[in-house]
Design an enzyme around this catalytic site. Structure first.
Site, PDB file in Angstrom:
ATOM      1  N   LYS A 104       9.568  12.502  -8.839  1.00 49.07           N
ATOM      2  CA  LYS A 104       9.948  11.277  -9.545  1.00 49.07           C
ATOM      3  C   LYS A 104       8.731  10.361  -9.543  1.00 49.07           C
ATOM      4  O   LYS A 104       8.322   9.846  -8.498  1.00 49.07           O
ATOM      5  CB  LYS A 104      11.103  10.551  -8.835  1.00 49.07           C
ATOM      6  CG  LYS A 104      11.588   9.361  -9.658  1.00 49.07           C
ATOM      7  CD  LYS A 104      12.057   8.183  -8.838  1.00 49.07           C
ATOM      8  CE  LYS A 104      11.017   7.159  -8.524  1.00 49.07           C
ATOM      9  NZ  LYS A 104      10.488   6.368  -9.641  1.00 49.07           N
ATOM     10  N   GLU A 153       2.745   9.126   2.949  1.00 51.93           N
ATOM     11  CA  GLU A 153       1.437   8.487   2.725  1.00 51.93           C
ATOM     12  C   GLU A 153       1.737   7.044   2.357  1.00 51.93           C
ATOM     13  O   GLU A 153       2.142   6.755   1.233  1.00 51.93           O
ATOM     14  CB  GLU A 153       0.695   9.197   1.583  1.00 51.93           C
ATOM     15  CG  GLU A 153       0.282  10.624   1.880  1.00 51.93           C
ATOM     16  CD  GLU A 153      -0.861  10.713   2.878  1.00 51.93           C
ATOM     17  OE1 GLU A 153      -1.394   9.676   3.301  1.00 51.93           O
ATOM     18  OE2 GLU A 153      -1.220  11.840   3.250  1.00 51.93           O
ATOM     19  N   CYS A 164      -4.698   2.438  -1.749  1.00 56.39           N
ATOM     20  CA  CYS A 164      -4.245   2.331  -0.358  1.00 56.39           C
ATOM     21  C   CYS A 164      -5.416   2.347   0.613  1.00 56.39           C
ATOM     22  O   CYS A 164      -5.303   1.845   1.722  1.00 56.39           O
ATOM     23  CB  CYS A 164      -3.292   3.474  -0.054  1.00 56.39           C
ATOM     24  SG  CYS A 164      -4.021   5.060  -0.442  1.00 56.39           S
ATOM     25  N   GLU A 191      -1.630  -5.889   3.436  1.00 58.30           N
ATOM     26  CA  GLU A 191      -2.304  -5.216   2.332  1.00 58.30           C
ATOM     27  C   GLU A 191      -2.333  -6.162   1.113  1.00 58.30           C
ATOM     28  O   GLU A 191      -1.327  -6.779   0.783  1.00 58.30           O
ATOM     29  CB  GLU A 191      -1.460  -3.974   2.003  1.00 58.30           C
ATOM     30  CG  GLU A 191      -2.113  -2.993   1.103  1.00 58.30           C
ATOM     31  CD  GLU A 191      -1.216  -1.755   0.894  1.00 58.30           C
ATOM     32  OE1 GLU A 191       0.016  -1.880   0.863  1.00 58.30           O
ATOM     33  OE2 GLU A 191      -1.769  -0.662   0.751  1.00 58.30           O
TER      34      GLU A 191
HETATM   35  P1  NAP Z   1       6.541   1.490  -3.848  1.00 61.76           P
HETATM   36  O1  NAP Z   1       7.233   0.274  -4.331  1.00 61.76           O
HETATM   37  O2  NAP Z   1       6.904   2.001  -2.508  1.00 61.76           O
HETATM   38  O3  NAP Z   1       6.779   2.591  -4.989  1.00 61.76           O
HETATM   39  C1  NAP Z   1       6.296   3.895  -4.859  1.00 61.76           C
HETATM   40  C2  NAP Z   1       7.324   4.865  -5.415  1.00 61.76           C
HETATM   41  O4  NAP Z   1       8.528   4.722  -4.659  1.00 61.76           O
HETATM   42  C3  NAP Z   1       7.703   4.604  -6.869  1.00 61.76           C
HETATM   43  O5  NAP Z   1       7.945   5.832  -7.508  1.00 61.76           O
HETATM   44  C4  NAP Z   1       8.997   3.813  -6.731  1.00 61.76           C
HETATM   45  O6  NAP Z   1       9.852   3.938  -7.836  1.00 61.76           O
HETATM   46  C5  NAP Z   1       9.619   4.485  -5.534  1.00 61.76           C
HETATM   47  N1  NAP Z   1      10.633   3.655  -4.860  1.00 61.76           N
HETATM   48  C6  NAP Z   1      10.783   2.310  -4.882  1.00 61.76           C
HETATM   49  N2  NAP Z   1      11.857   1.950  -4.141  1.00 61.76           N
HETATM   50  C7  NAP Z   1      12.395   3.089  -3.665  1.00 61.76           C
HETATM   51  C8  NAP Z   1      13.511   3.391  -2.831  1.00 61.76           C
HETATM   52  N3  NAP Z   1      14.301   2.414  -2.330  1.00 61.76           N
HETATM   53  N4  NAP Z   1      13.777   4.684  -2.538  1.00 61.76           N
HETATM   54  C9  NAP Z   1      12.975   5.673  -3.013  1.00 61.76           C
HETATM   55  N5  NAP Z   1      11.918   5.448  -3.807  1.00 61.76           N
HETATM   56  C10 NAP Z   1      11.616   4.185  -4.117  1.00 61.76           C
HETATM   57  O7  NAP Z   1       4.997   1.310  -3.808  1.00 61.76           O
HETATM   58  P2  NAP Z   1       4.072   0.724  -4.941  1.00 61.76           P
HETATM   59  O8  NAP Z   1       3.945  -0.729  -4.760  1.00 61.76           O
HETATM   60  O9  NAP Z   1       4.501   1.200  -6.269  1.00 61.76           O
HETATM   61  O10 NAP Z   1       2.729   1.480  -4.583  1.00 61.76           O
HETATM   62  C11 NAP Z   1       1.767   0.913  -3.807  1.00 61.76           C
HETATM   63  C12 NAP Z   1       1.917   1.309  -2.351  1.00 61.76           C
HETATM   64  O11 NAP Z   1       1.613   2.688  -2.224  1.00 61.76           O
HETATM   65  C13 NAP Z   1       0.927   0.587  -1.479  1.00 61.76           C
HETATM   66  O12 NAP Z   1       1.512   0.180  -0.275  1.00 61.76           O
HETATM   67  C14 NAP Z   1      -0.144   1.646  -1.226  1.00 61.76           C
HETATM   68  O13 NAP Z   1      -0.896   1.448  -0.057  1.00 61.76           O
HETATM   69  C15 NAP Z   1       0.684   2.881  -1.165  1.00 61.76           C
HETATM   70  N6  NAP Z   1      -0.151   4.060  -1.424  1.00 61.76           N
HETATM   71  C16 NAP Z   1      -0.431   4.885  -0.373  1.00 61.76           C
HETATM   72  C17 NAP Z   1      -1.239   5.989  -0.549  1.00 61.76           C
HETATM   73  C18 NAP Z   1      -1.539   6.905   0.597  1.00 61.76           C
HETATM   74  O14 NAP Z   1      -1.997   8.020   0.342  1.00 61.76           O
HETATM   75  N7  NAP Z   1      -1.329   6.523   1.835  1.00 61.76           N
HETATM   76  C19 NAP Z   1      -1.763   6.272  -1.823  1.00 61.76           C
HETATM   77  C20 NAP Z   1      -1.460   5.416  -2.878  1.00 61.76           C
HETATM   78  C21 NAP Z   1      -0.638   4.306  -2.652  1.00 61.76           C
HETATM   79  P3  NAP Z   1      10.011   2.738  -8.901  1.00 61.76           P
HETATM   80  O15 NAP Z   1       8.782   2.786  -9.709  1.00 61.76           O
HETATM   81  O16 NAP Z   1      11.222   3.091  -9.614  1.00 61.76           O
HETATM   82  O17 NAP Z   1      10.125   1.453  -8.110  1.00 61.76           O
END
Ligand code: NAP
Length: 465
Positions: free
Chosen positions: A157, A232, A266, A366
């Site tokens: 997804k 991650e 990230c 962050e």
């Molecule tokens: P996010 O809000 O956690 O969203 C990431 C994914 O999770 C999206 O597909 C989102 O779908 C989904 N999601 C949201 N709420 C959810 C729930 N309650 N249950 C299951 N899935 C859910 O994160 P983001 O703001 O988009 O992305 C940035 C974050 O990713 C940052 O914290 C960054 O550090 C982290 N990141 C980490 C890495 C690593 O390798 N460690 C790499 C890249 C990014 P929707 O789009 O539908 O909300």
């Protein structure tokens, strides 16, 4: 639940495409198909799986200009960065096409002459992935490639902001000959699809890249069905510049690490710690170079910094900058915005702040935006104390020409990925991942296929002497 997602260009606010959202029943059907296909896909021999992965990689490369354009349009990053991401994405497929051939077992000497102990590895089953918008290609292939290589089936997804890149990659996987049900995508809200994945008994593993709070909720959700998880999650990377650092190198690498993808990665540098004896020199050279970065639409040639992905992300960055300024930070450059909330675009000029301290949000959380806060330190012990004083442990960087200082910093920094005189440590052949609240497990390298394999041992008894 809405039946479609409007994908918008974050540089203009314009609608690019509308994509279907799958219903609960359709998602359950996709899960069942993936589960059923596992019986076939896991039996295909590793050489054939490897060949299909190579074919997938090649098709992506053949279509790389088009994929990069789609990525820039839905994510906003400069086209050159999108092209770089496509290469980075296929590097994972290439690597795991190789690793598919190296899933070895072993035999262990038994304690009795009449016994043999044989250890083998088998794929875990159907894997579900949830990916973020900031690297819509690479975060997907970093999961799909080892899963498929191991013999698992895969369903992803993507983030609602950036589903198009993923949809294109899955289509190319099918064209390459990977069976339709071995790799699938579903679109929908994370809060809806997440529980369908975690509660399903047919899914044996969840692999997630995204924010720490969502990661924690997926770990909790996976408990009842005792699923394997790879997480991650968020980061809060420190970058330490020692008194003997090559300052020009540090400036150059810090700019790459901080401002790539408009600071929305990230592993982005989030806190710059400079030895007090070189702080003036670093701040001056760094600010001069940052002020030259150009902000604009990623499709325009010469753009270094694209838009922030959405309003929520923009508001978070601005709140951190305002909080820092209120508490005494000095703005060396930036702190300018090009925004149209009605149309829906949000640009932040690359910003450098000095005199930041631990009381400011930007030093605790962050940022996910093009803002670089600089603080100073007197001793290495103090720098390590500041660097480790965070619940996160993903990436850290340091610059020193002294090998003793380098090894000391390496030994004392609690982070999964460390760049020494290197602002770009990520590579498909190395294990990427974080400690503490930054995650569980590793992706990439020989380690990255392990989470998709179960270990089984066979004890054969009553053998002839
Ligand atoms: P996010 O809000 O956690 O969203 C990431 C994914 O999770 C999206 O597909 C989102 O779908 C989904 N999601 C949201 N709420 C959810 C729930 N309650 N249950 C299951 N899935 C859910 O994160 P983001 O703001 O988009 O992305 C940035 C974050 O990713 C940052 O914290 C960054 O550090 C982290 N990141 C980490 C890495 C690593 O390798 N460690 C790499 C890249 C990014 P929707 O789009 O539908 O909300």
């Amino acid at each position: 639940m809405s039946t479609s997602i409007e994908v918008r260009n974050p540089a203009t606010g314009e609608r690019i495409q509308e994509v279907n959202v799958q219903t609960t029943e359709e998602i359950q059907t996709a899960i069942e198909k993936g589960h059923k296909e596992f019986k076939k896909w896991s039996k295909i021999n590793a050489h054939e799986r490897s060949r299909l992965l190579q074919e997938w990689s090649q098709r992506i490369q053949e279509n790389k200009e088009e994929i990069a354009k789609v990525m820039t349009m839905e994510n906003g990053k400069p086209l050159s960065e999108s092209l770089g991401e496509v290469n980075y994405a296929t590097s994972y497929i290439d690597w795991y096409a190789g690793e598919a051939l190296r899933v070895y077992g072993r035999t262990v000497p038994a304690a009795a002459e009449s016994k043999r102990i044989v250890i083998s590895r088998q794929p875990i089953g159907l894997v579900a992935a949830i990916t973020p918008w900031n690297f819509p290609a690479a975060m997907m292939t970093r999961k799909a490639a080892p899963a498929l290589a191991a013999g698992c089936t895969f369903i992803v997804k993507p983030a609602e902001d950036t589903p198009l890149t993923t949809m294109t990659l899955v289509k190319l996987a099918h064209e390459a000959g990977i069976p339709k049900d071995a790799i699938q995508y579903v679109n929908g809200k994370g809060s809806v699809v997440g529980p369908l994945f975690t509660e399903s008994k047919l899914i044996r593993k969840i692999t997630f890249t995204g924010s720490t709070p969502v990661g924690k909720s997926l770990i909790k959700g996976s408990a009842d069905t005792v699923k394997h998880v790879t997480m991650e999650l968020g980061g809060h990377a420190p970058l330490i510049i020692a008194e003997d650092a090559d300052i020009d190198l540090a400036v150059n690498q810090t700019i790459f690490s901080k401002y790539r993808n408009a600071g929305q990665t990230c592993v982005c540098v989030n806190r710059i710690l400079v030895h007090e004896s070189v702080e003036d020199e670093f701040a001056e050279k760094f600010t001069k170079a940052v002020a030259k970065l150009s902000v604009g639409n990623g499709l325009d040639e010469g753009t270094d910094i694209g838009p922030i992905i959405n309003e929520k992300g923009f508001d978070k960055v601005v709140a951190q900058v305002n909080d820092a300024i209120e508490k005494g930070a000095e703005v060396l450059t930036g702190n300018e915005y090009v925004v149209d909330r009605e149309k829906g675009y949000y640009f932040i000029h690359p910003t450098v702040l000095r005199n930041v301290d631990a009381s400011m949000e930007i030093m605790q959380e962050e940022t996910f935006g093009p803002v670089a806060p600089i603080t100073s330190f007197k001793t290495l012990e103090e720098a390590i104390e500041i660097a480790n004083n965070t619940p996160y442990g993903l990436a850290a960087y340091f610059f020193t020409e002294n090998y003793k200082t380098g090894m000391y910093l390496h030994d004392h920094l609690d982070f999964g990925i460390i760049g020494w005189n290197d602002g770009a440590p990520s590579a498909a052949h190395a294990p990427f991942g974080g400690m503490k609240d930054s995650g569980l497990g590793r992706e990439g390298g020989t380690e990255g296929i392990e989470p998709y394999l179960e270990t089984k041992y066979l004890s054969v008894g009553n053998l002839l002497d």
